[in-house]
Design an enzyme around this catalytic site. Structure first.
Site, PDB file in Angstrom:
ATOM      1  N   PRO A   1       0.736  -0.930   0.109  1.00 40.70           N
ATOM      2  CA  PRO A   1       0.014  -0.137  -0.013  1.00 40.70           C
ATOM      3  C   PRO A   1       0.997   1.166   0.088  1.00 40.70           C
ATOM      4  CG  PRO A   1      -0.090  -0.950   2.196  1.00 40.70           C
ATOM      5  CD  PRO A   1       0.662  -1.810   1.220  1.00 40.70           C
TER       6      PRO A   1
ATOM      7  N   HIS B   1      13.231  13.806   7.578  1.00 39.27           N
ATOM      8  CA  HIS B   1      12.319  12.637   7.359  1.00 39.27           C
ATOM      9  C   HIS B   1      11.604  12.667   5.944  1.00 39.27           C
ATOM     10  CE1 HIS B   1      12.071  10.096  11.152  1.00 39.27           C
ATOM     11  NE2 HIS B   1      13.108  10.874  11.399  1.00 39.27           N
ATOM     12  N   GLU B   2      11.263  11.776   5.347  1.00 40.07           N
ATOM     13  CA  GLU B   2      10.934  11.620   4.026  1.00 40.07           C
ATOM     14  C   GLU B   2      12.031  12.484   3.158  1.00 40.07           C
ATOM     15  OE1 GLU B   2       8.587  12.843   6.361  1.00 40.07           O
ATOM     16  OE2 GLU B   2       8.148  10.691   6.820  1.00 40.07           O
TER      17      GLU B   2
ATOM     18  N   GLU C   1       7.974   3.950  12.975  1.00 43.98           N
ATOM     19  CA  GLU C   1       6.888   4.204  12.985  1.00 43.98           C
ATOM     20  C   GLU C   1       6.132   2.960  12.418  1.00 43.98           C
ATOM     21  OE1 GLU C   1       6.756   7.844  10.786  1.00 43.98           O
ATOM     22  OE2 GLU C   1       7.288   6.868   8.853  1.00 43.98           O
TER      23      GLU C   1
HETATM   24  C1  NOJ Z   1       6.607  11.209   9.307  1.00 45.62           C
HETATM   25  C2  NOJ Z   1       7.826  10.868   9.914  1.00 45.62           C
HETATM   26  O1  NOJ Z   1       8.783  10.037   9.794  1.00 45.62           O
HETATM   27  C3  NOJ Z   1       7.406  10.963  11.559  1.00 45.62           C
HETATM   28  O2  NOJ Z   1       8.552  10.749  12.305  1.00 45.62           O
HETATM   29  C4  NOJ Z   1       6.691  12.191  11.933  1.00 45.62           C
HETATM   30  O3  NOJ Z   1       6.219  11.956  13.278  1.00 45.62           O
HETATM   31  C5  NOJ Z   1       5.365  12.110  11.063  1.00 45.62           C
HETATM   32  N1  NOJ Z   1       5.965  12.242   9.622  1.00 45.62           N
HETATM   33  C6  NOJ Z   1       4.838  13.802  11.213  1.00 45.62           C
HETATM   34  O4  NOJ Z   1       6.029  14.833  10.880  1.00 45.62           O
HETATM   35 CA    CA Z   2       8.503   8.889   7.557  1.00 48.96          CA
END
Ligand code: NOJ
Ligand code: CA
Length: 690
Positions: A198, A472-473, A497
């Site tokens: 997904p 992140h991302e 996560e």
């Molecule tokens: C994705 C991030 O990987 C995560 O660590 C974060 O809590 C959320 N985005 C919100 O910013």
């Molecule tokens: Ca992430």
């Protein structure tokens, strides 16, 4: 089996250098220990190519090089070799933080200067660097009259790997690396098999490509990993597997108009890298990606502090609290932040992250119009930013700022000055950024050139304000931390996560036995280890698929100069295992691989800078395992050893959170420590110098 190729021509060949002279040149360059060789092949018919040998055997067969451009002829064939220069690079350097104190960049470089025959007369240089543990090469467009800009529509670089090695890969998604690694033979790599994922963005299926680093193991034990170094002002490289030829060809992430990169000339592309090792451990010790980046920018980076941190974070992923205010269960309150600061101060943790502190969270994930929504200077009314910073400083705890852009980078760029000036005025030296969702404007991608430029702009801006960034991302790591040490860590993988909310039940037991050999080769990882409460009950349904001791071991196995203690602090209170997290270092004098097999086992030992304390972390994948760890990496003298092991109930599968602690007792370098690890289990050892 790899083989000797008929396609590789003579080791020496004749190059025409003008009518009056013919000179013999060596188009082969060897690694300093002569084990690896790269050959440059140029023929009038087939154009430019290279090949790589390891101990005389071909590992990358004749592979094309070149480009196609918009409104300009391709640069593939019809190029004359003007000059070949070979030189040795041999330098030692130190970085402000790292997995070791000193780095040794030792390789031989071959620079091939080429010129288009005939009217155009365009110039192109190829630079190959051959290390004992791999190869890097890049294209250089030197300054030249009449060619000041180019639009690359295709980079034609090929990687014709021989044979059919085992491969560990993720799909060539243009927007996310948050996928589980697949393990198949090279010939079976197909993103098409992943349509049930997904998290997969459809592009990668269309392209049938993989992202890098992608890693291979031959049946005779040779390991090889393809990636890139110094990704600057260019788009990210994915590797497409053609059905009619062996190996891969470069497939750059496109811009909205379908072009791949718009470059000013002069220009140097990122290095294309091939790390090569006779075993899996050698990949973990390779620093080639760093070596292929520019030296550290001049300036003061002494304000960067490697640190452990806690945060208002996991609770949002569990849905115990929320980022936004409207939900009525806002996590980022002044009182809660102070509670975490108190915990950090009492437990040898240096910093604290607060997510959900600023306005805009009511319209982030899933909202098509996210432009102009997030405000990076305005706190919610129940969060007193200045007071939290003041309280933290009083207790010796640094605040880590959080900027979720919701993938609206233009909104973020408009506020860069004010946001970073605010941090600097408060003495905040770190920020975690995020880019959740499809990039706005539509058609741009996280891994395209436009975003590569954005991520760099943010990092440079942050450096100017003495701020370290944890992205992140992100775009993939390519060793830029050497040049910009304030690029301190990043995500760019399926992180912890997923264990909170992934529909597929979370990360499988072997996930992190693959990551060090793939994503980990690129650079530091903000995985956020340390989950002790392995069941998400009462908040969510998932159960972690690894043991508690596996979570401890990750502080050593996964390298990052910032490491989170990610769980809710109530689950740490009173836990004897938490002592390991208190003790463990984050900045290292040296790192030693004790045992390594991709997808099976990783055991690392690291010596902490300044204290001389050592820490060992070992994890296993889908199979239980017995380890014997010789402590012969220790220096002279005595160390106080504490061993954290999977307990009996963890070993028999009844309770993965059960553990046993042995010690402390005094040991020396002649000791051997044995440990039994459960499926998805671990072992963690602290060795405190006496
Ligand atoms: C994705 C991030 O990987 C995560 O660590 C974060 O809590 C959320 N985005 C919100 O910013
Ligand atoms: Ca992430």
């Amino acid at each position: 089996m790899r083989y000797f190729s008929a396609l590789i021509p003579l080791l020496f060949f004749l190059v025409g250098c003008g009518a009056e002279s013919e000179v013999t040149l060596a188009p082969v360059v060897y690694s300093p220990d002569s084990s690896l060789a790269v050959e440059f092949i140029s023929t009038a018919d087939s154009g430019m190519a290279y090949a790589v040998r390891s101990n005389g055997e071909i590992v990358v067969d004749t592979s094309q090089l070149g480009f196609e451009f918009r409104e300009a002829a391709p640069l593939v064939k019809g190029l004359n070799v003007e000059q070949i220069d070979i030189r040795v690079v041999d330098e030692e350097y130190e970085l402000p933080w790292g997995e070791q104190r000193t780095y040794h960049n030792h390789c031989q470089e071959m620079k091939v200067a080429l010129k288009e025959v005939g009217e155009g007369g365009r110039k192109l240089n190829l630079i190959f660097r051959v290390f004992n543990d791999g190869v890097g090469f890049r294209y250089e467009f030197p300054a030249q009259e009449g060619w000041e800009n180019a639009v690359v529509t295709n980079e034609l670089t090929e990687f014709r790997l021989v044979g059919d090695p085992q491969a560990w890969w993720i799909p060539g998604d243009w927007d996310s690396y948050e996928h589980l690694y697949q393990s198949t033979r090279l010939s079976e790599i197909s993103a098409l098999t992943m349509t049930n994922d997904p998290n997969l963005v459809a592009n990668s299926v269309k392209e049938n490509a993989v992202n890098t680093p992608v890693t291979f193991r031959y049946d005779d034990g040779l390991h090889l990993s393809i990636h890139e170094a110094n990704l600057t002002n260019y788009s990210g490289m994915t590797l497409r597997r053609p059905t009619d030829k062996p190996g891969f060809e470069c497939s750059l992430v496109p811009a909205p108009d379908g072009s791949k990169a718009s470059i000013p000339i002069p220009f140097a592309t990122p290095w294309r890298t091939i790390q090569i090792s006779p075993d899996a451990a050698g990949l973990l010790s390779s620093r080639l990606i760093l070596h292929l980046n520019d030296p550290t920018q001049s300036g003061d980076f002494s304000w960067i502090q490697p640190t452990k941190y806690v945060g208002i974070w996991w609770e949002m992923h569990l849905n115990k609290s929320s980022w936004d205010l409207a939900s009525g269960k806002h996590g980022a309150t002044t009182a809660h932040a102070k509670e975490l600061i108190d915990f950090a101060a009492a437990n040898q943790i240096g910093a604290m992250l607060v997510e959900g502190w600023n306005t805009g969270w009511e319209r982030w994930i899933g909202f098509p119009d996210r432009e102009g929504v997030f405000d990076f200077v305005t706190p919610y009314p129940d969060y007193d930013l200045a007071e939290v910073v003041r309280y933290g400083k009083e207790k010796g705890i640094e605040l880590i700022m959080h900027h979720e852009t919701s993938a609206a980078p233009r909104t973020y760029e408009q506020q860069l000055d004010t946001a970073y000036a605010l941090m600097q005025s408060l003495g905040i030296h770190a920020v975690k950024t995020g880019y959740v969702g499809p990039i706005i404007p539509e058609g741009e991608h996280h891994h395209g050139q436009w975003m590569v430029r954005h991520y760099r702009k943010v990092a440079e801006h942050a450096a100017a304000h003495q701020v370290a960034v944890n992205i992140h991302e992100p775009i993939k790591a390519t060793g830029l931390r050497r040049t910009w040490p304030n690029i301190i860590s990043r995500e760019g993988l399926r992180g912890q996560e997923f264990n909170a909310w992934a529909q597929d039940g979370g990360n499988p037991p072997d996930h992190l036995t693959i990551v060090p050999f793939t994503r980990g080769l690129a650079g530091p990882i903000d995985y956020t280890p340390g989950i002790f409460h392995l069941s998400m009950d009462p908040y969510k349904e998932n159960d972690l698929q690894t043991t508690l001791v596996h979570q401890l071991a990750l502080y050593v196995v996964i390298y990052s100069p910032i490491q989170m203690a990610a769980d809710l602090i109530e689950y740490y209170e009173g836990s004897p295992a938490f002592q390991f997290i208190r003790d463990v270092g984050v900045d290292w004098e040296q790192s030693v691989v004790l045992e390594a097999e991709i997808g099976e086992v990783v055991v690392m030992a690291r010596e902490e800078k300044e204290t001389g304390n050592w820490f060992v972390g070992g994890i296993t994948g889908n199979e239980p395992r017995s380890l014997e760890m010789a402590l012969d990496f220790l220096g002279e003298g005595e160390y106080e050893m504490t061993v954290y092991r999977d307990g009996e109930w963890a070993l028999d599968g009844t309770d993965a959170s059960e553990y046993a602690i042995e010690g402390p007792r005094v040991v020396r370098a002649d000791e051997v420590v044995k440990a039994d690890l459960a499926k998805g289990g671990g072992v963690a050892i602290s060795l405190i110098k006496k």
